[in-house]
Design a protein around this motif. Structure first.
Motif, short mmCIF file in Angstrom:
data_model
loop_
_atom_site.label_atom_id
_atom_site.label_comp_id
_atom_site.label_asym_id
_atom_site.label_seq_id
_atom_site.Cartn_x
_atom_site.Cartn_y
_atom_site.Cartn_z
N VAL A 113 -46.00 -29.36 -21.97
CA VAL A 113 -44.77 -29.77 -22.67
C VAL A 113 -44.48 -28.70 -23.71
CG1 VAL A 113 -43.72 -31.54 -24.14
CG2 VAL A 113 -45.30 -32.21 -22.30
N TYR A 114 -43.22 -28.26 -23.77
CA TYR A 114 -42.85 -27.19 -24.71
C TYR A 114 -41.89 -27.74 -25.76
CZ TYR A 114 -40.61 -22.83 -26.35
OH TYR A 114 -40.12 -21.80 -27.11
N VAL A 115 -42.18 -27.47 -27.03
CA VAL A 115 -41.23 -27.77 -28.11
C VAL A 115 -41.07 -26.52 -28.96
CG1 VAL A 115 -41.67 -30.27 -28.24
CG2 VAL A 115 -43.08 -28.72 -29.60
N VAL B 23 -49.44 -29.76 -25.32
CA VAL B 23 -48.11 -29.54 -25.91
C VAL B 23 -48.11 -28.17 -26.59
CG1 VAL B 23 -46.39 -30.33 -27.58
CG2 VAL B 23 -47.74 -32.01 -26.30
N THR C 135 -42.53 -37.13 -19.38
CA THR C 135 -43.87 -36.55 -19.24
C THR C 135 -44.72 -37.50 -18.40
OG1 THR C 135 -43.64 -35.54 -21.42
CG2 THR C 135 -45.87 -35.67 -20.53
N ALA D 99 -46.28 -25.89 -29.18
CA ALA D 99 -45.30 -25.93 -30.28
C ALA D 99 -45.00 -24.50 -30.73
CB ALA D 99 -45.85 -26.75 -31.43
N VAL E 184 -52.96 -29.41 -28.62
CA VAL E 184 -51.69 -28.82 -29.04
C VAL E 184 -51.92 -27.32 -29.27
CG1 VAL E 184 -49.98 -28.75 -30.93
CG2 VAL E 184 -50.83 -30.95 -30.08
N CYS F 74 -46.10 -35.12 -30.61
CA CYS F 74 -47.17 -34.21 -30.16
C CYS F 74 -48.49 -34.97 -30.03
CB CYS F 74 -47.35 -33.05 -31.14
SG CYS F 74 -46.01 -31.87 -31.11
N THR G 148 -48.12 -37.40 -26.89
CA THR G 148 -47.89 -36.74 -25.60
C THR G 148 -49.05 -35.84 -25.21
OG1 THR G 148 -45.58 -36.78 -26.22
CG2 THR G 148 -46.12 -35.48 -24.29
N SER G 149 -49.72 -35.26 -26.21
CA SER G 149 -50.81 -34.33 -25.89
C SER G 149 -52.03 -35.05 -25.30
CB SER G 149 -51.21 -33.54 -27.14
OG SER G 149 -51.74 -34.40 -28.12
#
Ligand SMILES: Cc1ncc(COP(=O)(O)O)c(C=O)c1O
Length: 364
Positions: free
Chosen positions: A163-165, A194, A156, A196, A222, A185, A188-189
Motif C-alpha cells: 500500500v502506498y501513501v 505500507v 486492501t 509512506a 511500515v 497505517c 492496514t500494515s
C-alpha cells in the motif's frame, strides 16, 4: 499599495540580503542555482536556494578521493546519524540513490502483485511495479484533497502486496491529517506493508508529528522514505533513505542497484547536520508560497491547500498548452492535466515573473 504587493516587496527585500545566514546569501544562491539554460525552472519541486555550504565544502574536500569507491565507514556514519535522530538503529536505515531507488527497491521486494495507492499521486513506485507485472488499485483523493483512507482500507485485500501513501502528496501538495494516516497505517500494515513517502515532510510545520516513523519504531510493517533532494536542495546529488523494521530493511537492501557516490554521501552527512539551512528554507518557502497564493486568490483561481514547496492550481479549461506558452516566456512548468497545473514555489522574484507571464497569457 495592496497588501499582496507590500508582502511581495517585503519578501524581495528579505531575499536581497537580510536572510543571509552562515555563509549563504539566499538571493545569490538562487541566482546561481536556479537557471536551466535561460529558463526559470518551476517544474521539479527543487529547492531554489541551493544547498548547505557545509555540503559544498565536503564535496570539494572529497574531490581528490574520486579514484576510490565511497568509504563504507562514511556510509555507515550517515546511517548512524539518521538512525540516531529517528530513535532507530542503523539496521533500520536503507540508503538509496535518491529516495527514488528506495521506491524501486520496495516495488521489487513487495510490490509485484497488487498495489493500493491514491490517485493522483507520485507514480514512480507504481510504474516500476507495473513493469514487473503488478496490478494497480488507484483510489481517488477525497474532496479535501486528502487520502480516502476508508476506501483504501476496503480495497486492501488478500492479494494486496503493498500500500502506498504520500504525505504531503505529489502533485497536489495536500497534507492528510497525521492521526488518520497513523491509524490507517497501523491497521492496514497488519495485512500488507505500507509505504509512506515523506519526500516533502520537512516542509510541513509540524513535521515530527506528521511522520509515520513512530510506527517503524514500534515495529509495524511500515516503510518511511525521505530524501535529500527537496528541502536539503541536493536533487542532482541523488541521496535518499528508507526507514523500516530490520527484517523489512534487510529485504529492501537486497535490491539496491549499486554502491554510492562518494561525494554525495559525504555531502549528505554534512547537510544533515546543518539544520539552520533547513529551517531557513522552510521559512522562505512558506513566505513566498503565501504571497503567491494571495495573487492566485486575486485572480479567483482555485488550488489545493499546499503544505509543500509546490502548488496544485486549477487553471481551468482552454489552457492545455500553458506549459508551452510559459516556456516561450522563459518559465519552465509542465502542461496542465485536466485543467490542473503543478507549479513549484521558486524565489519571490521567480514567482512574480510567473504571475506576470500567467496574467499576460490569460489576457490573450
Ligand atoms: C513524492 C516523491 N517521492 C519521491 C521522489 C523521488 O525523489 P528523489 O529520488 O530525488 O529522492 C519525488 C521526486 O520528485 C517525489 O515527488
Amino acid at each position: 499599495m495592496s497588501t499582496t504587493r507590500r508582502e511581495w516587496l517585503k519578501i524581495s527585500a528579505l531575499s536581497a540580503g537580510a536572510l543571509a545566514f552562515g555563509s549563504v546569501d539566499f538571493a545569490q544562491k538562487a541566482d546561481a542555482q536556479n537557471n536551466s539554460g535561460n529558463l526559470i525552472k518551476l517544474s521539479g519541486n527543487e529547492n531554489p536556494y541551493g544547498f548547505s555550504p557545509k555540503a559544498k565544502q565536503s564535496m570539494l574536500d572529497a574531490l581528490t578521493g574520486g579514484n576510490r569507491y565511497a568509504n563504507p565507514e562514511t556510509v555507515a556514519r550517515l546511517e548512524q546519524q539518521i538512525a540516531a535522530r529517528e530513535g532507530l538503529k542503523s539496521e533500520n536505515v536503507v540508503l538509496g540513490t535518491g529516495s527514488g531507488e528506495v521506491l524501486c527497491m520496495a516495488a521489487i521486494a513487495f510490490g509485484r502483485q497488487e498495489i493500493v495507492a491514491p490517485e493522483p499521486t507520485f507514480p514512480s513506485l507504481m510504474r516500476y511495479a507495473e513493469n514487473l507485472g503488478a496490478r494497480l488499485k488507484p483510489v481517488a483523493l477525497n474532496e479535501k484533497w486528502e487520502h480516502d483512507f476508508g476506501a483504501m482500507a476496503k480495497l486492501t485485500g488478500e492479494n494486496t502486496s503493498l500500500v502506498y501513501v504520500c504525505n504531503p502528496n505529489n502533485p497536489t501538495a495536500s497534507l492528510s491529517p497525521a492521526d488518520a494516516l497513523r491509524a490507517f497505517c497501523r491497521e492496514t500494515s497488519k495485512r500488507a506493508p505500507v509505504f509512506a513517502d515523506e519526500a516533502y515532510l520537512e516542509y510541513t510545520d509540524d513535521y515530527p508529528r506528521n511522520s509515520m516513523v513512530d510506527l517503524v519504531r514500534s515495529g509495524e510493517n511500515v516503510i518511511v522514505s525521505r530524501t535529500f533532494s527537496k528541502i536539503y536542495g541536493m536533487a542532482g546529488l541523488r541521496v535518499g533513505y528508507g526507514l523500516a523494521r530490520a527484517d523489512v530493511a534487510q529485504k529492501l537492501k537486497k535490491f539496491r542497484m549499486t554502491w554510492f557516490n562518494s561525494l554525495s554521501i559525504g555531502a549528505a552527512l554534512a547537510a544533515y547536520e546543518d539544520q539552520n539551512f533547513i529551517n531557513e528554507s522552510r521559512k522562505k518557502n512558506t513566505e513566498v508560497r503565501r504571497a503567491f497564493l494571495s495573487e492566485m486568490d486575486k485572480m479567483n483561481l482555485k488550488y489545493a491547500p499546499s503544505d509543500a514547496n509546490f502548488v496544485w492550481l486549477n487553471v481551468g479549461a482552454g489552457l492545455d498548452d500553458l506549459g508551452d506558452r510559459m516556456r516561450t516566456r522563459g518559465i519552465w512548468i509542465g502542461n496542465p492535466r485536466g485543467g490542473w497545473q503543478r507549479v513549484t514555489v521558486g524565489t519571490s522574484d521567480e514567482m512574480q515573473k510567473f504571475v506576470a507571464a500567467f496574467k499576460e497569457i490569460r489576457k490573450v
